[in-house]
Design a protein around this motif. Structure first.
Motif, PDB file in Angstrom:
ATOM      1  N   ARG A   1      68.796  55.913  51.886  1.00 15.41           N
ATOM      2  CA  ARG A   1      68.715  54.701  51.083  1.00 15.41           C
ATOM      3  C   ARG A   1      69.297  55.031  49.716  1.00 15.41           C
ATOM      4  O   ARG A   1      68.923  56.026  49.094  1.00 15.41           O
ATOM      5  CB  ARG A   1      67.257  54.253  50.931  1.00 15.41           C
TER       6      ARG A   1
ATOM      7  N   GLU B   1      61.849  55.554  56.920  1.00 15.67           N
ATOM      8  CA  GLU B   1      62.725  54.753  56.054  1.00 15.67           C
ATOM      9  C   GLU B   1      62.145  53.351  55.841  1.00 15.67           C
ATOM     10  O   GLU B   1      62.128  52.829  54.721  1.00 15.67           O
ATOM     11  CB  GLU B   1      64.117  54.651  56.660  1.00 15.67           C
ATOM     12  N   ASP B   2      61.664  52.745  56.909  1.00 11.74           N
ATOM     13  CA  ASP B   2      61.081  51.401  56.808  1.00 11.74           C
ATOM     14  C   ASP B   2      59.844  51.410  55.913  1.00 11.74           C
ATOM     15  O   ASP B   2      59.642  50.482  55.112  1.00 11.74           O
ATOM     16  CB  ASP B   2      60.705  50.877  58.193  1.00 11.74           C
TER      17      ASP B   2
ATOM     18  N   GLN C   1      60.825  51.546  52.319  1.00  8.38           N
ATOM     19  CA  GLN C   1      61.246  50.230  51.848  1.00  8.38           C
ATOM     20  C   GLN C   1      60.047  49.345  51.506  1.00  8.38           C
ATOM     21  O   GLN C   1      60.052  48.626  50.501  1.00  8.38           O
ATOM     22  CB  GLN C   1      62.112  49.540  52.900  1.00  8.38           C
TER      23      GLN C   1
END
Length: 202
Positions: free
Chosen positions: A50, A69-70, A73
């Motif tokens: 990211r 990663e999610d 976020q």
């Protein structure tokens, strides 16, 4: 924006790693847990990325799984939680364990993560309790489970070896950390204690 890097690990530090992609070195920030799972220097690696752009900085944050990663976020969408604090949270627990703590509203447990106070933990639960369900389902589908306390020591030794320490050094530091904090301490706490022991030459 950079979303993925595939190359070789050039070098690792305590908070980031440099990945060589076709002769270009990219410095990528990782959580403590993920940094410990990266291959040794010179070995191939494929990481999700990211990109965070600010007026004074252009930073890359890396992950080994989509679930991590999610979750990153989601964490950075929480009020007053920036990318650095999000990595701090991800350093405190494995993704399935963290998702479970958030979905159950375990403020006290989240507050024990180094650098996360009670107010921040309360905001995390308030804003993410319902949003983390899909990540939890993915984690279960992948067959991922929280690391058992008994496995923390072997994981710790492996992480220290990946940072470039020799086997005897890593094992001794892991032993010192376990003696000081107890074998059931979190991986993050043991990791920090082991690094402290290594720096002091204990």
């Amino acid at each position: 924006m950079i979303s993925r890097l595939r190359g070789n690990v050039l070098e690792k530090d305590l908070e980031d790693a440099t990945i060589d992609v076709a002769g270009v070195g990219y410095r990528v920030n990782f959580s403590t847990l993920t940094l410990g799972k990266l291959p040794a220097d010179g070995q191939p690696v494929d990481v999700r990325v990211r990109t965070v752009v600010r007026e004074d900085a252009f930073e890359l944050f890396g992950f080994l799984t989509k679930a991590e990663e999610d979750l990153f976020q989601l964490l950075t969408a929480v009020t007053r939680v920036g990318p650095r604090l999000a990595l701090t949270v991800l350093s405190g627990m494995e993704v399935p364990e963290l998702v479970a703590a958030l979905s159950r509203g375990e403020v006290a447990r989240l507050s024990k993560i180094h650098g996360v106070g009670k107010k921040t933990a309360e905001r995390l639960v308030l804003e993410l309790k319902d949003k983390v369900k899909n990540i939890h389902l993915e984690a279960v589908a992948r067959g991922t489970a929280p690391a058992a306390a008994s496995g923390n020591r072997s994981d710790l030794v492996s992480a220290l070896l990946n940072l470039g320490y020799k086997q005897p050094q890593a094992e001794k530091a892991a032993e010192v950390a376990s003696e000081h904090l107890g074998a059931d301490a979190s991986f993050q706490a043991l990791f920090r204690e082991a690094l402290k022991a290594l720096r002091s030459g204990s």
